[in-house]
Write a protein that holds these residues in place. Sequence first.
Motif, PDB file in Angstrom:
ATOM      1  N   MET A  49       0.843  -1.201   0.000  1.00  0.00           N
ATOM      2  CA  MET A  49       0.000   0.000   0.000  1.00  0.00           C
ATOM      3  C   MET A  49       0.877   1.249   0.000  1.00  0.00           C
ATOM      4  SD  MET A  49      -3.063   0.957   2.693  1.00  0.00           S
ATOM      5  CE  MET A  49      -2.038   1.140   4.166  1.00  0.00           C
ATOM      6  N   LEU A  50       0.511   2.224  -0.852  1.00  0.00           N
ATOM      7  CA  LEU A  50       1.186   3.519  -0.935  1.00  0.00           C
ATOM      8  C   LEU A  50       0.298   4.585  -0.313  1.00  0.00           C
ATOM      9  CD1 LEU A  50       3.316   5.566  -2.055  1.00  0.00           C
ATOM     10  CD2 LEU A  50       2.007   5.535  -4.206  1.00  0.00           C
ATOM     11  N   VAL A  51       0.886   5.402   0.564  1.00  0.00           N
ATOM     12  CA  VAL A  51       0.164   6.454   1.273  1.00  0.00           C
ATOM     13  C   VAL A  51       0.940   7.757   1.122  1.00  0.00           C
ATOM     14  CG1 VAL A  51      -0.664   7.237   3.526  1.00  0.00           C
ATOM     15  CG2 VAL A  51      -0.768   4.806   2.948  1.00  0.00           C
ATOM     16  N   LEU A  52       0.254   8.830   0.748  1.00  0.00           N
ATOM     17  CA  LEU A  52       0.861  10.162   0.662  1.00  0.00           C
ATOM     18  C   LEU A  52       0.130  11.102   1.608  1.00  0.00           C
ATOM     19  CD1 LEU A  52       1.320  10.580  -3.208  1.00  0.00           C
ATOM     20  CD2 LEU A  52       2.983   9.724  -1.542  1.00  0.00           C
ATOM     21  N   ASP A  53       0.878  11.701   2.513  1.00  0.00           N
ATOM     22  CA  ASP A  53       0.299  12.624   3.497  1.00  0.00           C
ATOM     23  C   ASP A  53      -0.919  12.027   4.198  1.00  0.00           C
ATOM     24  OD1 ASP A  53       2.188  14.604   3.271  1.00  0.00           O
ATOM     25  OD2 ASP A  53       1.071  15.781   1.802  1.00  0.00           O
ATOM     26  N   GLY A  54      -0.800  10.749   4.536  1.00  0.00           N
ATOM     27  CA  GLY A  54      -1.848  10.087   5.298  1.00  0.00           C
ATOM     28  C   GLY A  54      -3.031   9.593   4.492  1.00  0.00           C
ATOM     29  N   ILE A  56      -4.485   7.135   1.397  1.00  0.00           N
ATOM     30  CA  ILE A  56      -4.183   5.954   0.580  1.00  0.00           C
ATOM     31  C   ILE A  56      -4.237   6.322  -0.899  1.00  0.00           C
ATOM     32  CG2 ILE A  56      -4.947   3.634  -0.077  1.00  0.00           C
ATOM     33  CD1 ILE A  56      -6.145   3.401   2.771  1.00  0.00           C
ATOM     34  N   GLN A  57      -3.152   6.022  -1.613  1.00  0.00           N
ATOM     35  CA  GLN A  57      -3.100   6.259  -3.054  1.00  0.00           C
ATOM     36  C   GLN A  57      -3.394   4.992  -3.841  1.00  0.00           C
ATOM     37  OE1 GLN A  57      -2.554   9.596  -4.096  1.00  0.00           O
ATOM     38  NE2 GLN A  57      -2.838   9.743  -1.876  1.00  0.00           N
ATOM     39  N   LEU A  58      -2.908   3.869  -3.360  1.00  0.00           N
ATOM     40  CA  LEU A  58      -3.188   2.600  -4.031  1.00  0.00           C
ATOM     41  C   LEU A  58      -2.870   1.456  -3.097  1.00  0.00           C
ATOM     42  CD1 LEU A  58      -0.363   0.959  -4.976  1.00  0.00           C
ATOM     43  CD2 LEU A  58      -0.259   2.841  -6.591  1.00  0.00           C
ATOM     44  N   GLY A  89       1.088  10.478 -11.320  1.00  0.00           N
ATOM     45  CA  GLY A  89       1.230   9.061 -11.648  1.00  0.00           C
ATOM     46  C   GLY A  89       2.591   8.484 -11.346  1.00  0.00           C
ATOM     47  N   GLY A  90       3.272   9.003 -10.316  1.00  0.00           N
ATOM     48  CA  GLY A  90       4.630   8.574 -10.034  1.00  0.00           C
ATOM     49  C   GLY A  90       4.780   7.114  -9.691  1.00  0.00           C
ATOM     50  N   ASP A  91       3.693   6.446  -9.286  1.00  0.00           N
ATOM     51  CA  ASP A  91       3.779   5.015  -9.001  1.00  0.00           C
ATOM     52  C   ASP A  91       3.929   4.175 -10.264  1.00  0.00           C
ATOM     53  OD1 ASP A  91       0.895   4.193  -9.926  1.00  0.00           O
ATOM     54  OD2 ASP A  91       0.575   5.860  -8.561  1.00  0.00           O
TER      55      ASP A  91
END
Length: 283
Positions: A49-54, A56-58, A89-91
């Motif tokens: 799981m990817l999280v940005l600033d708290g 969930i992104q994916l 879309g950096g992932d």
Amino acid sequence: MPEQTTWFYEKTPFDRGTSLGVKIVRKIVEKRSAFQTIEMYDTVDLGRMLVLDGVIQLTEFDEFSYHEMFVHVPMNSHPSPKSVLVVGGGDGGMVRELVKYPGLERIDMCEIDGDVIELSKEHLPFTSSGLSDPRVTLYVEDGAVFIENHKREYDLILIDSSDPIGPAEVLYKRAFYEGVKGALKEGGAALCQCETIFFFLPLIKNFISAVRDLFPRLQYMNTLVPTYPSGMIGQMVCSLGPDFSSPVHVLPEDVAKGLRYYSPNVHRAAFHLPAFAEREMGL
């Protein structure tokens, strides 16, 4: 002794009074970049799981639905796409789907946060696998500035942004979409992440008001993503001409067999919205 359970809780953005909990195995990354806090977790049931600033992104569990719809809807609606720009879309998930089309000649990705790209390459191989394709060029810079320097270059622009707070806030402004329009070729279109109709309808309506006179055709579609607020996410099509609500190409068999969410029927269905959303949006 009872088992110790560790949970990650995401508070729904803009203080909607709800939260999503995900049971985690371990945190594998936490880094403060120049723009945001990047976290990655291994979860019990949802994979990585990817999280940005708290937020969930994916997750490995359901990212395919978001990325497949964001790419295969426009790729099968535009008459002849040859050049595509991904903003954000950096992932790498968008690019992973785009490289499945051999007819695409140019794929540019402009991501403001290079740390997201590098950490995704290291820890998210399931989304970043297409970034090494020779047609892909990566730019680590502000997408709003980038588009101003690339006039009439793209058939499609896919704006894979996070929520309209922090570094992504500029990507929801009218000035940005004036630049997007200028970067599109004749008959081109942009797609942007446009929140959920259940929690953020006022935000969606504000966005429509801001860009309605820039694009002859606006169309909103829904995609089911269980780990996003309310279990769904919307994308807005901002088209300079073509109708994106039905596919105009036969999906290549070698592409279709690898898909888990997108199909021609799902493509059509995504543009049929609940009555309250149709009335409120007025599209």
